[in-house]
Each structure stands twice: as structure tokens, then as C-alpha cells.
Design a protein around this motif. Structure first.
Motif, mmCIF file in Angstrom:
data_model
loop_
_atom_site.group_PDB
_atom_site.id
_atom_site.type_symbol
_atom_site.label_atom_id
_atom_site.label_comp_id
_atom_site.label_asym_id
_atom_site.label_seq_id
_atom_site.Cartn_x
_atom_site.Cartn_y
_atom_site.Cartn_z
ATOM 1 N N TYR A 70 -0.263 10.292 -24.449
ATOM 2 C CA TYR A 70 -0.862 10.745 -23.499
ATOM 3 C C TYR A 70 0.100 11.404 -22.576
ATOM 4 N N ASP A 71 1.120 10.708 -22.336
ATOM 5 C CA ASP A 71 1.995 11.179 -21.334
ATOM 6 C C ASP A 71 2.877 12.357 -21.630
ATOM 7 N N GLU A 72 3.149 12.416 -23.058
ATOM 8 C CA GLU A 72 3.720 13.296 -23.708
ATOM 9 C C GLU A 72 2.904 14.826 -23.597
ATOM 10 N N LEU A 73 1.688 14.673 -23.534
ATOM 11 C CA LEU A 73 0.447 15.645 -23.587
ATOM 12 C C LEU A 73 0.508 16.283 -21.971
ATOM 13 N N GLN A 74 0.443 15.335 -21.241
ATOM 14 C CA GLN A 74 0.401 15.538 -19.718
ATOM 15 C C GLN A 74 1.695 16.359 -19.167
ATOM 16 N N THR A 75 2.849 15.834 -19.685
ATOM 17 C CA THR A 75 4.008 16.698 -19.398
ATOM 18 C C THR A 75 4.016 18.340 -20.025
ATOM 19 N N HIS A 76 3.376 18.369 -21.171
ATOM 20 C CA HIS A 76 3.229 19.686 -21.843
ATOM 21 C C HIS A 76 2.327 20.450 -21.097
ATOM 22 N N ARG A 77 1.039 20.036 -20.762
ATOM 23 C CA ARG A 77 0.225 20.681 -20.021
ATOM 24 C C ARG A 77 -0.928 19.762 -19.266
ATOM 25 N N PRO A 78 -1.008 19.949 -18.295
ATOM 26 C CA PRO A 78 -1.983 18.980 -17.410
ATOM 27 C C PRO A 78 -3.101 18.586 -18.342
ATOM 28 N N LEU A 79 -3.526 17.441 -18.495
ATOM 29 C CA LEU A 79 -4.830 16.977 -19.173
ATOM 30 C C LEU A 79 -5.953 17.163 -18.361
ATOM 31 N N ASP A 80 -6.974 17.796 -19.031
ATOM 32 C CA ASP A 80 -8.449 17.927 -18.416
ATOM 33 C C ASP A 80 -8.959 16.396 -18.661
ATOM 34 N N GLU A 81 -9.337 15.980 -17.265
ATOM 35 C CA GLU A 81 -9.919 14.733 -17.380
ATOM 36 C C GLU A 81 -9.169 13.688 -17.745
ATOM 37 N N PRO A 82 -7.830 13.471 -17.212
ATOM 38 C CA PRO A 82 -6.916 12.617 -17.560
ATOM 39 C C PRO A 82 -7.543 10.949 -17.531
ATOM 40 N N PRO A 83 -7.184 10.320 -18.600
ATOM 41 C CA PRO A 83 -7.617 9.014 -18.563
ATOM 42 C C PRO A 83 -7.120 8.001 -17.545
ATOM 43 N N TYR A 84 -7.383 8.094 -16.439
ATOM 44 C CA TYR A 84 -7.120 7.221 -15.395
ATOM 45 C C TYR A 84 -7.361 5.904 -15.564
ATOM 46 N N PRO A 85 -8.750 5.616 -15.705
ATOM 47 C CA PRO A 85 -9.045 3.925 -15.890
ATOM 48 C C PRO A 85 -7.954 3.093 -16.937
ATOM 49 N N LEU A 86 -7.744 4.043 -18.070
ATOM 50 C CA LEU A 86 -6.945 3.289 -19.150
ATOM 51 C C LEU A 86 -5.684 3.060 -18.533
ATOM 52 N N PHE A 87 -4.835 4.033 -17.921
ATOM 53 C CA PHE A 87 -3.812 3.682 -17.438
ATOM 54 C C PHE A 87 -3.796 2.561 -16.327
ATOM 55 N N LEU A 88 -4.673 2.614 -15.413
ATOM 56 C CA LEU A 88 -4.732 1.828 -14.271
ATOM 57 C C LEU A 88 -4.918 0.246 -14.808
ATOM 58 N N GLU A 89 -5.913 0.275 -15.728
ATOM 59 C CA GLU A 89 -5.997 -1.036 -16.433
ATOM 60 C C GLU A 89 -4.697 -1.526 -16.980
ATOM 61 N N ALA A 90 -3.903 -0.500 -17.517
ATOM 62 C CA ALA A 90 -2.793 -0.950 -18.311
ATOM 63 C C ALA A 90 -1.863 -1.525 -17.608
ATOM 64 N N LEU A 91 -1.578 -1.223 -16.186
ATOM 65 C CA LEU A 91 -0.741 -1.566 -15.343
ATOM 66 C C LEU A 91 -0.860 -3.276 -15.275
ATOM 67 N N ARG A 92 -2.044 -3.779 -15.518
ATOM 68 C CA ARG A 92 -2.184 -5.306 -15.438
ATOM 69 C C ARG A 92 -2.440 -5.956 -16.834
ATOM 70 N N HIS A 93 -1.938 -5.068 -18.078
ATOM 71 C CA HIS A 93 -2.008 -5.663 -19.202
ATOM 72 C C HIS A 93 -0.981 -7.036 -19.256
ATOM 73 N N PRO A 94 -1.237 -7.744 -20.035
ATOM 74 C CA PRO A 94 -0.149 -9.006 -20.180
ATOM 75 C C PRO A 94 1.058 -8.536 -20.996
ATOM 76 N N ASP A 95 0.994 -7.287 -21.965
ATOM 77 C CA ASP A 95 2.147 -6.920 -22.664
ATOM 78 C C ASP A 95 2.886 -6.021 -21.794
ATOM 79 N N ALA A 96 4.462 -6.395 -21.674
ATOM 80 C CA ALA A 96 5.377 -5.781 -21.068
ATOM 81 C C ALA A 96 5.416 -4.291 -21.409
ATOM 82 N N ASP A 97 5.225 -4.015 -22.656
ATOM 83 C CA ASP A 97 5.786 -2.612 -23.108
ATOM 84 C C ASP A 97 4.291 -1.620 -22.855
ATOM 85 N N VAL A 98 3.242 -2.403 -22.650
ATOM 86 C CA VAL A 98 2.162 -1.666 -22.297
ATOM 87 C C VAL A 98 2.070 -1.228 -20.663
#
Length: 493
Positions: free
Chosen positions: A291-319
Motif C-alpha cells: 500500500y505504501d508503494e502505491l501511495q508513493t507512486h500515486r495517492p490512493l483513492d480511499e486510503p485504508p486508514y483503519p488498517l494502518f491505525l490498527e496495525a500501529l497497535r499490532h503485537p508484531d514489531a514488523d507489522v
């Protein structure tokens, strides 16, 4: 009698130029193209040159090839010139329409057939070139504000348009069936080697990276080859076998990282489907990176904000790290800017993984926040970490302090440069700031910074403090330091 003699002479010249335009030597072809552009018969010249452009082999720089002569011939013919200017001016916001009109025009001249299908990838390529042409003076009204035909700036803008249109058509040509089958056969064999290996293992990572970089960089069809590889990755992502699906996402992530972003729509649909399936940590981290690579290439329509915000609290450090990196610049100016900044600050302050804290600091420093409140929260957070035990975090904090003209920034720099193992981020921060024409180190600080930089260079710092993952390597650090020293010395004069 004289007329026939002239006709025979012209026919002989055309035959010689036609042969030269097929010469294997690029310089010979380029000279012949310029001569052909001055031929008395403009229809012959345009026909021959349109064909020559379509035959031109791959080259690092399409300028100074037969396309220069083609452009000169188009400028010389008033009707052709007017037609080209109308095509460009009328399609500055319409890459598909531009390509259809341009290739129809070239076909009318005697060049290859017009494009019948204008796919998303070639449109993306052309869209970027049209944006560039606007910067060179093209407007929907044409080039009149750049003077009259024959004026240098106007002719230069015209030439840019011809060169870029020709380049986009050539670099998006599909490979032959034989070349495509060879590439896919080699790719599938390598992926079969990777499949039984543990995801994340060095052996598997090396194979996947090798496949992701398999496109022939010395070929006009490089972009089309990457497209084929992405198709292969997308097919794996859709496989019902979870192991093959995981391998597909790994490959897709590396393909987008190392190459042009192609198949934008198909990739987005695949990522949305994978994200909705509640993937495991390894797949989720790669999905976020894609998703990050797509956004860098061209801003996403309807970016998946909830997915990224939830992933900030994910137990896996790589996520968490993938989510952190992807929020720059996705979060800035967005409806979730405040929530994203709050989450990033929390990670910078409290995360147990150093890599996540460093990523959070870098993302925060890179955000151009729209809200004053969030901009203040970013500045406060980075200021709090000026004395972080993590050198990379201190370097990011210093860079932000330098940008904000924080009073103690120079004292912090001098202190850090006393260390024989100073983090490279401090040198990079100074170099970044020095690229601003208005930036100058104070006269009482500059000599001390120069002295410390000279000491670092002499101590072997560039070899000792390079990053183990390859960037910056010793040569990068040496170039970074040399460039900064040169700029600081120039400021002193």
C-alpha cells in the motif's frame, strides 16, 4: 534534363540516408536523422524518420538519437508542427487521449500502427511525462507564451514533447512471446526453489529479491517484463495454498520496491482482498508495504486508514514498523492526521523495539501536518527525544531542530560530532539543510563543524559506521561527507 538530374541526385541521397538510418552505429543513425530532417521532400523525411524512431534500439538517453531528427523534421513542416502542438495542448490532462492521437498521427506519417489498446501502465507513464511538459511551458493554449516558432524556448519545449511521446511508446512495448516465456520460465523455476524455504530466511529472501530484479534493464521491454512478473505475483497471491499465497505477497512487495509501480488497479484490488481476510503478521506487513508503494507512486483513492491505525497497535514489531512507515505521507492532511500522530508519538515514547521507535521518529519528522495542534505534538515529541539513548532517534530529533531553528541545535551537533562513531544521520541532516539556499551555519560554528568532519574522514569513520543493511554504505558516507565539507567551505568564502 536538369530536373531529372536533380531527381536522380535526390533519390540517391534518400537511398544513402535510408541506409544510414539502419546503420548499427547509433551516432551514424543520429547524424543521418538530422540530415534527413533537412531533406527537400518533407513527406519522405517524416515517413523515414517515423520508422527509424520505431526501430531505434534501447538506450539510456533517447535524446541525441534519431528522435532528434524526427523532431526537427516535424518542426520544419508547418502542418506537422501545428498538428503536434494541437495533440499535446489538447491532451495535457488526458494521457490515454494523447497516446491515441499521437500514435494515429505517427501511423499517418508512415510509422507503425496506432495503439489499439492503451492500458493503465502506459497511461501512468505518459501522465508523468505530461506533468513534466507542463513544467516546460506547455498549456492547453499551446506554446504561444514561449514566443514564435523558431524561438529557442519554444522549439525546446516542442522537442521535449516529441522525445517523451516517442520514449513512452517505445518503453512500453511488450516483449516477444519467446522473451516472455523465457522470463516466466526462469521466474517459476526460481520461485519453486524458494517455496519450501522458511519465509523470512536469508536463502528465501535472496531468491525473491533476485526474481524481483529479473527484468532486463538494457531492454525497451523492461517495464513490460516487470508487468509480467507482477502478474505472476498476483496469481500466487490468489492461490488457495497459503504457502504459495505468502510467497506471492513477498514477491509483490519486492517488485514494487525495486521497480516501477505497474498494474496499479489490479494490485490495489489484490491488497484490499488480502487485508479483508485478516492475514497473519508476515503477510500483513507486506500488504502494508505494498500500500505504501502505491501511495508513493500515486495517492490512493480511499486510503485504508483503519488498517494502518490498527496495525500501529499490532503485537508484531514488523507489522508496526510497516504501518509507521506507510503513514508518511498518507496521514498528513488526512481526516486521521491527529489520530495517526497520537499513535506515532505513543510508539516513539514507549515501543519496546528500537527499529519501530526509529521509524516512528522518521515518519513524524517527515509529516507536513495540516493542523497546528498535531504539528505542535510532533515538535514536542521529537524535542523530548533529543537525548534518546538511540543515536538514530537523536539524529532525527536534531534534523527537526535544525529545520525549526531550535536554539540549542548547533550545540547538539558539535557534541555529537565529538564522537568517533557519530551516527551518519547527523551528517545527513546538515547536508539536507544545506540544500536550502537560505541555510548557512553560523560563522562561529562552521569552522568547528568542518574540523570535526575532517577528523571523521581521517579516522576511517566512513568504513566503520556504514549501515550493515547496505545503506548508507562506505561510499555513500564518503560522498555525503565530502559534499557537506565542500558546501561548508564554499559558504565560508
Amino acid at each position: 534534363m536538369f530536373k531529372k538530374r536533380r531527381e536522380r541526385k535526390q533519390a540517391g541521397l534518400q537511398e544513402e540516408l535510408g541506409a544510414a538510418l539502419r546503420n548499427p552505429d547509433a551516432a551514424v543513425r543520429a547524424r543521418a536523422a538530422v540530415e534527413a530532417a533537412e531533406e527537400a521532400d518533407p513527406q519522405w523525411a517524416l515517413r523515414e524518420l517515423a520508422g527509424a524512431v520505431a526501430r531505434e534500439p534501447w538506450t539510456d538517453d533517447f535524446h541525441e538519437t534519431v528522435v532528434d531528427g524526427f523532431s526537427a523534421a516535424l518542426r520544419r513542416d508547418a502542418g506537422a508542427r501545428q498538428r503536434v502542438e494541437g495533440i499535446v495542448a489538447g491532451h495535457l490532462d488526458d494521457p490515454e487521449g494523447f497516446l491515441r492521437a499521437w500514435t494515429r498521427f505517427v501511423e499517418e506519417l508512415g510509422g507503425p500502427p496506432a495503439l489499439r489498446e492503451v492500458g493503465e501502465d502506459i497511461q501512468d507513464d505518459m501522465r508523468e511525462r505530461l506533468t513534466y511538459l507542463r513544467g516546460q511551458g506547455w498549456t492547453p493554449q499551446g506554446l504561444d507564451r514561449l514566443g514564435r516558432p523558431g524561438d529557442f524556448q519554444r522549439d525546446l519545449a516542442f522537442d521535449f514533447a516529441v522525445i517523451l511521446a516517442s520514449l513512452v511508446v517505445r518503453r512500453n512495448e511488450p516483449p516477444s512471446a519467446e522473451d516472455a516465456e523465457r522470463l516466466l520460465g526462469r521466474t517459476r523455476a526460481r520461485l519453486a526453489e524458494a517455496l519450501p524455504l522458511a519465509p523470512g530466511s536469508k536463502e528465501r529472501v535472496d531468491i525473491v529479491v533476485d526474481v524481483a530484479q529479473a527484468a532486463d534493464e538494457d531492454s525497451w521491454t523492461e517495464r513490460a517484463q516487470v508487468g509480467l512478473l507482477i502478474d505472476e505475483a498476483l496469481a500466487l497471491c490468489a492461490d488457495q495454498d497459503p504457502d504459495r499465497g505468502t510467497l506471492g505477497v513477498e514477491l509483490l512487495s519486492d517488485l514494487l520496491l525495486f521497480n516501477d509501480t505497474l498494474r496499479y488497479g489490479a494490485v490495489r484490488r489484490t491488497l484490499d482482498r488480502l487485508a479483508a481476510g485478516k492475514p497473519g503478521p508476515r503477510v500483513l506487513a507486506d500488504v502494508l508495504r505494498c500500500y505504501d508503494e502505491l501511495q508513493t507512486h500515486r495517492p490512493l483513492d480511499e486510503p485504508p486508514y483503519p488498517l494502518f491505525l490498527e496495525a500501529l497497535r499490532h503485537p508484531d514489531a514488523d507489522v508496526r514498523q510497516a504501518a509507521v512507515s506507510g503513514l508518511d505521507p498518507m496521514a498528513e492532511g488526512s481526516p486521521v492526521e491527529r489520530e495517526a500522530v497520537d499513535g506515532l508519538v505513543a510508539l516513539l515514547d514507549h515501543d519496546g523495539e528500537t527499529a519501530v521507535r526509529v521509524a516512528a521518529a522518521r515518519t513524524l519528522a517527515g509529516l507536513d501536518c495540516a493542523e497546528e495542534r498535531t504539528a505542535g505534538a510532533v515538535a514536542d515529541a521529537l524535542r523530548r527525544h533529543a537525548d534518546s539513548p538511540v543515536p538514530a532517534v537523536r539524529a532525527v530529533s536534531f534534523r527537526d531542530a535544525l529545520a525549526r531553528s531550535v536554539p540549542d541545535a548547533y550545540d547538539r551537533l558539535l557534541h555529537e560530532l565529538e564522537s568517533p562513531d557519530v551516527h551518519w544521520g547527523f551528517v545527513a541532516a546538515c547536508l539536507f539543510a544545506a540544500e536550502d539556499d537560505g541555510f548557512r551555519l553560523p560563522d562561529d560554528i562552521r569552522p568547528r563543524v568542518l574540523e570535526r568532519l575532517e577528523r571523521l574522514r581521517a579516522s576511517g569513520w566512513t568504513d566503520r559506521c556504514a549501515e550493515p543493511d547496505g545503506y548508507p554504505d562506505p561510499d555513500d558516507l564518503a560522498d555525503m561527507t565530502d559534499t557537506l565539507v565542500e558546501r561548508l567551505r564554499a559558504d565560508a568564502n
